[in-house]
Design a protein around this motif. Structure first.
Motif, PDB file in Angstrom:
ATOM      1  N   ASP A   1       0.820  -1.205   0.000  1.00  0.00           N
ATOM      2  CA  ASP A   1       0.000   0.000   0.000  1.00  0.00           C
ATOM      3  C   ASP A   1       0.858   1.260   0.000  1.00  0.00           C
ATOM      4  OD1 ASP A   1      -2.312  -1.526   0.025  1.00  0.00           O
ATOM      5  OD2 ASP A   1      -2.438  -1.565   2.217  1.00  0.00           O
ATOM      6  N   VAL A   2       1.989   1.231   0.723  1.00  0.00           N
ATOM      7  CA  VAL A   2       2.898   2.382   0.727  1.00  0.00           C
ATOM      8  C   VAL A   2       3.468   2.623  -0.669  1.00  0.00           C
ATOM      9  CG1 VAL A   2       5.105   3.237   1.601  1.00  0.00           C
ATOM     10  CG2 VAL A   2       3.464   2.192   3.173  1.00  0.00           C
ATOM     11  N   LEU A   3       3.901   1.561  -1.340  1.00  0.00           N
ATOM     12  CA  LEU A   3       4.483   1.706  -2.676  1.00  0.00           C
ATOM     13  C   LEU A   3       3.432   2.122  -3.701  1.00  0.00           C
ATOM     14  CD1 LEU A   3       6.883  -1.381  -2.695  1.00  0.00           C
ATOM     15  CD2 LEU A   3       7.427   1.009  -2.210  1.00  0.00           C
ATOM     16  N   ALA A   4       2.191   1.610  -3.552  1.00  0.00           N
ATOM     17  CA  ALA A   4       1.122   2.017  -4.464  1.00  0.00           C
ATOM     18  C   ALA A   4       0.823   3.499  -4.306  1.00  0.00           C
ATOM     19  CB  ALA A   4      -0.130   1.183  -4.199  1.00  0.00           C
ATOM     20  N   LEU A   5       0.756   3.983  -3.056  1.00  0.00           N
ATOM     21  CA  LEU A   5       0.536   5.410  -2.818  1.00  0.00           C
ATOM     22  C   LEU A   5       1.689   6.240  -3.378  1.00  0.00           C
ATOM     23  CD1 LEU A   5      -1.036   7.723  -1.482  1.00  0.00           C
ATOM     24  CD2 LEU A   5       0.183   7.211   0.656  1.00  0.00           C
ATOM     25  N   THR A   6       2.906   5.757  -3.221  1.00  0.00           N
ATOM     26  CA  THR A   6       4.068   6.477  -3.747  1.00  0.00           C
ATOM     27  C   THR A   6       3.986   6.605  -5.266  1.00  0.00           C
ATOM     28  OG1 THR A   6       5.432   5.652  -1.927  1.00  0.00           O
ATOM     29  CG2 THR A   6       6.582   6.474  -3.869  1.00  0.00           C
ATOM     30  N   THR A   7       3.582   5.550  -5.943  1.00  0.00           N
ATOM     31  CA  THR A   7       3.463   5.600  -7.409  1.00  0.00           C
ATOM     32  C   THR A   7       2.430   6.632  -7.833  1.00  0.00           C
ATOM     33  OG1 THR A   7       4.031   3.246  -7.507  1.00  0.00           O
ATOM     34  CG2 THR A   7       2.998   4.211  -9.453  1.00  0.00           C
ATOM     35  N   GLN A   8       1.290   6.669  -7.195  1.00  0.00           N
ATOM     36  CA  GLN A   8       0.250   7.636  -7.557  1.00  0.00           C
ATOM     37  C   GLN A   8       0.705   9.068  -7.289  1.00  0.00           C
ATOM     38  OE1 GLN A   8      -1.587   6.287  -9.489  1.00  0.00           O
ATOM     39  NE2 GLN A   8      -3.510   5.511  -8.610  1.00  0.00           N
ATOM     40  N   LEU A   9       1.384   9.275  -6.158  1.00  0.00           N
ATOM     41  CA  LEU A   9       1.878  10.610  -5.851  1.00  0.00           C
ATOM     42  C   LEU A   9       2.963  11.045  -6.836  1.00  0.00           C
ATOM     43  CD1 LEU A   9       2.045  10.392  -1.952  1.00  0.00           C
ATOM     44  CD2 LEU A   9       0.370  11.646  -3.317  1.00  0.00           C
ATOM     45  N   TYR A  10       3.816  10.109  -7.241  1.00  0.00           N
ATOM     46  CA  TYR A  10       4.859  10.435  -8.222  1.00  0.00           C
ATOM     47  C   TYR A  10       4.254  10.928  -9.536  1.00  0.00           C
ATOM     48  CZ  TYR A  10       8.301   9.630 -11.886  1.00  0.00           C
ATOM     49  OH  TYR A  10       9.115   9.779 -12.980  1.00  0.00           O
ATOM     50  N   LEU A  11       3.130  10.341  -9.928  1.00  0.00           N
ATOM     51  CA  LEU A  11       2.496  10.708 -11.196  1.00  0.00           C
ATOM     52  C   LEU A  11       1.611  11.943 -11.087  1.00  0.00           C
ATOM     53  CD1 LEU A  11       1.490   7.105 -12.333  1.00  0.00           C
ATOM     54  CD2 LEU A  11       3.366   8.497 -13.252  1.00  0.00           C
ATOM     55  N   SER A  12       1.421  12.470  -9.865  1.00  0.00           N
ATOM     56  CA  SER A  12       0.483  13.583  -9.698  1.00  0.00           C
ATOM     57  C   SER A  12       1.023  14.692  -8.811  1.00  0.00           C
ATOM     58  CB  SER A  12      -0.831  13.061  -9.109  1.00  0.00           C
ATOM     59  OG  SER A  12      -0.594  12.383  -7.888  1.00  0.00           O
TER      60      SER A  12
ATOM     61  N   ALA B   1      10.435   3.954   7.933  1.00  0.00           N
ATOM     62  CA  ALA B   1      11.606   4.259   7.104  1.00  0.00           C
ATOM     63  C   ALA B   1      11.244   4.315   5.626  1.00  0.00           C
ATOM     64  CB  ALA B   1      12.692   3.213   7.356  1.00  0.00           C
ATOM     65  N   VAL B   2      10.468   3.344   5.152  1.00  0.00           N
ATOM     66  CA  VAL B   2      10.086   3.327   3.739  1.00  0.00           C
ATOM     67  C   VAL B   2       9.209   4.524   3.398  1.00  0.00           C
ATOM     68  CG1 VAL B   2       8.821   2.039   1.973  1.00  0.00           C
ATOM     69  CG2 VAL B   2      10.316   0.829   3.556  1.00  0.00           C
ATOM     70  N   SER B   3       8.248   4.860   4.259  1.00  0.00           N
ATOM     71  CA  SER B   3       7.364   6.003   4.004  1.00  0.00           C
ATOM     72  C   SER B   3       8.154   7.303   3.972  1.00  0.00           C
ATOM     73  CB  SER B   3       6.268   6.067   5.078  1.00  0.00           C
ATOM     74  OG  SER B   3       5.489   4.900   5.090  1.00  0.00           O
ATOM     75  N   SER B   4       9.067   7.472   4.938  1.00  0.00           N
ATOM     76  CA  SER B   4       9.877   8.695   4.979  1.00  0.00           C
ATOM     77  C   SER B   4      10.762   8.806   3.751  1.00  0.00           C
ATOM     78  CB  SER B   4      10.725   8.715   6.251  1.00  0.00           C
ATOM     79  OG  SER B   4       9.900   8.685   7.402  1.00  0.00           O
ATOM     80  N   ALA B   5      11.375   7.679   3.348  1.00  0.00           N
ATOM     81  CA  ALA B   5      12.243   7.701   2.168  1.00  0.00           C
ATOM     82  C   ALA B   5      11.442   8.031   0.908  1.00  0.00           C
ATOM     83  CB  ALA B   5      12.954   6.360   2.012  1.00  0.00           C
ATOM     84  N   CYS B   6      10.261   7.476   0.787  1.00  0.00           N
ATOM     85  CA  CYS B   6       9.438   7.751  -0.392  1.00  0.00           C
ATOM     86  C   CYS B   6       8.986   9.212  -0.414  1.00  0.00           C
ATOM     87  CB  CYS B   6       8.225   6.828  -0.403  1.00  0.00           C
ATOM     88  SG  CYS B   6       8.628   5.098  -0.719  1.00  0.00           S
ATOM     89  N   ALA B   7       8.584   9.736   0.769  1.00  0.00           N
ATOM     90  CA  ALA B   7       8.167  11.137   0.822  1.00  0.00           C
ATOM     91  C   ALA B   7       9.322  12.077   0.465  1.00  0.00           C
ATOM     92  CB  ALA B   7       7.623  11.457   2.215  1.00  0.00           C
ATOM     93  N   ALA B   8      10.534  11.749   0.954  1.00  0.00           N
ATOM     94  CA  ALA B   8      11.698  12.582   0.623  1.00  0.00           C
ATOM     95  C   ALA B   8      12.020  12.495  -0.860  1.00  0.00           C
ATOM     96  CB  ALA B   8      12.896  12.140   1.458  1.00  0.00           C
ATOM     97  N   MET B   9      11.910  11.320  -1.441  1.00  0.00           N
ATOM     98  CA  MET B   9      12.194  11.165  -2.873  1.00  0.00           C
ATOM     99  C   MET B   9      11.211  11.969  -3.721  1.00  0.00           C
ATOM    100  SD  MET B   9      11.815   7.763  -5.198  1.00  0.00           S
ATOM    101  CE  MET B   9      10.029   7.961  -5.076  1.00  0.00           C
ATOM    102  N   LEU B  10       9.926  11.982  -3.281  1.00  0.00           N
ATOM    103  CA  LEU B  10       8.917  12.693  -4.064  1.00  0.00           C
ATOM    104  C   LEU B  10       9.135  14.205  -4.079  1.00  0.00           C
ATOM    105  CD1 LEU B  10       5.741  10.703  -2.968  1.00  0.00           C
ATOM    106  CD2 LEU B  10       6.877  10.643  -5.190  1.00  0.00           C
ATOM    107  N   ALA B  11       9.906  14.715  -3.113  1.00  0.00           N
ATOM    108  CA  ALA B  11      10.207  16.150  -3.125  1.00  0.00           C
ATOM    109  C   ALA B  11      11.133  16.518  -4.270  1.00  0.00           C
ATOM    110  CB  ALA B  11      10.818  16.561  -1.789  1.00  0.00           C
ATOM    111  N   PHE B  12      11.880  15.560  -4.780  1.00  0.00           N
ATOM    112  CA  PHE B  12      12.853  15.846  -5.839  1.00  0.00           C
ATOM    113  C   PHE B  12      12.507  15.165  -7.158  1.00  0.00           C
ATOM    114  CE2 PHE B  12      14.999  15.964  -1.720  1.00  0.00           C
ATOM    115  CZ  PHE B  12      15.534  17.250  -1.730  1.00  0.00           C
TER     116      PHE B  12
END
Length: 443
Positions: A95-106, A138-149
């Motif tokens: 679910d974390v990775l699915a949310l990350t993918t949607q946020l990356y695209l939007s 850790a995974v959620s924080s890393a994904c959120a930080a990645m989405l900033a860039f």
């Protein structure tokens, strides 16, 4: 011939009391269905009504994968009685990775729905072990930080151009409301599942302690029976010698007393043999098979002989009763119920027998003072006695454990017109050799 094995499909109402992992996975599946519906609705509204261009094809792939994930999870839930901790961790990680993918695209970190990571972290804090929770963090924080860039920027045109900040504020409010609702809807039942599991484990620990208590009592009774056997045998020999002494044979009164003493010794030896039999010893003979009616009437007759003057009546319902294995522990359990009723002050005792398709019902009802509310709350626990005698309360405790060992149950209550009633329910599949069709119950 054994019955063929049949795969059981469990309904939610039939799940075992300790299957908290299964219930929690079912809640995650429900949450994912809501996430799929919310994602599809949000994507379509944003793209077609708000005029914000999104990669529709790519973004709709994620909820499609989530649908297949849910279908697979449901198939597993239909065949399993519990879910491992690692499986819950992987489900949350998906679910974390699915949310990350949607946020990356939007829009990445500029998307107000980035706060939905908190839902996954909150669920992980409730469901997972400590190391797993920190893994989700850790995974959620890393994904959120990645989405900033790294993300695909949103392209706003038309009437909404230049109002991106206003859209962010509205989206943040919607997201916080969603988080609050989801936490209430899902964390509450998850916490309840965990509490039920802890309660179940506490009951298992109590049951193990009670069984250990029973084992110790059995060892003590067996040891006492062996120790008492030798002096009783010596007394029996001495009484036999006395019977043949001329001075006693000439005195009818003395001879009668010797005979009474011999009868008492024989009864003591019979009681000790019953103790050893109930403790699992001296079982070399084949088990006795008898009809239910004969079994109950033999118990009643033996109890009447040991308690002259006590009023005991046996009532049998209009049923066909099967033959059963006359297990001494059942006999001792019923004798304990009768003894408890007499010691509580009852002058009239009624033993009622009935059956239905699955159960044999045996109830002991008396006209005594009945159970106090405190006693009903603690009935079946060791050393809980209504007679106020030190060391009392073991009779019902033993009866409850006999019923539990045989897969049955005990119900204790007070009659509407006074007196106490204890009903023993035994599964016919465990005690009967034949199970004819029957119906009815103890009235």
């Amino acid at each position: 011939m054994s019955k063929p094995h049949r795969r059981v499909r469990w309904l939610p109402s039939q799940w075992p009391a300790d299957a908290a992992g299964r219930r929690n996975m079912a809640l995650l599946v429900q949450l994912r269905w809501i996430a799929v519906a919310g994602q599809v609705a949000t994507i379509l509204i944003t793209h077609f009504l708000m005029g914000i261009r999104l990669p529709l094809g790519t973004m709709l792939v994620v909820p499609s994968i989530a649908i297949f994930m849910n279908i697979g999870s449901l198939m597993i839930l239909r065949r399993r009685t519990d879910i491992a901790h690692a499986e819950l961790f992987l489900a949350l990680l998906f679910d974390v990775l699915a949310l990350t993918t949607q946020l990356y695209l939007s829009g990445g970190a500029t998307n107000p729905f980035i706060s939905l990571y908190l839902v996954q972290v909150a669920l992980g804090a409730v469901l997972l072990h400590r190391w797993s929770v920190w893994g989700i963090v850790a995974v959620s924080s890393a994904c959120a930080a990645m989405l900033a860039f790294v993300h695909r920027p949103l392209v706003v045109s038309g009437a909404l151009e230049g109002h991106l900040f206003d859209l962010h504020i509205v989206g943040t409010w919607i997201c916080l409301t969603m988080i609050a609702v989801l936490l209430v809807l899902f964390v509450t039942p998850v916490s309840r599942n965990i509490q039920e599991r802890e309660s179940h484990l506490a009951r298992l620990r109590q049951q193990a302690a009670e069984e250990e208590h029973i084992v110790r009592m059995g060892l003590l009774a067996s040891g006492a029976a062996h120790e008492l056997g030798t002096p009783l045998a010596q007394v029996a020999v001495l009484l036999g010698d006395w019977r043949h002494m001329p001075q006693i044979r000439r005195d009818a009164a003395l001879l009668e007393e010797v005979e009474e003493m011999e009868a008492a010794v024989m009864r003591c030896k019979a009681i000790l043999s019953g103790v050893l039999l109930s403790a699992g010893e001296a079982r070399g003979e084949a088990p006795q098979v008898t009809p239910v009616r004969d079994f109950i009437e033999a118990i009643a007759e033996r109890w009447r002989a040991a308690n002259p003057g006590a009023g005991l009546r046996c009532d049998f319902g209009p049923h066909d009763y099967p033959r059963i294995v006359a297990d001494p522990v059942i006999r001792q359990a019923l004798t304990n119920l009768l003894d408890n009723a007499r010691e509580a002050g009852a002058t009239c005792i009624n033993m009622m027998v009935g059956r239905d398709r699955e159960w044999l019902h045996i109830a002991v009802r008396d006209n005594g003072p009945g159970f106090s509310p405190d006693m009903l709350a603690d009935v079946g626990k060791p050393y809980r006695s209504s007679k106020g005698r030190q060391g009392g309360g073991l009779g019902l405790f033993l009866v409850f454990n006999v019923a539990r060992k045989l897969g049955g149950r005990i119900d204790a209550s007070n009659g509407a017109d006074g007196g106490a009633m204890v009903q023993l329910r035994l599964p016919l599949s465990k005690v009967a050799l034949e199970d004819e069709e029957g119906d009815g119950d103890v009235g």
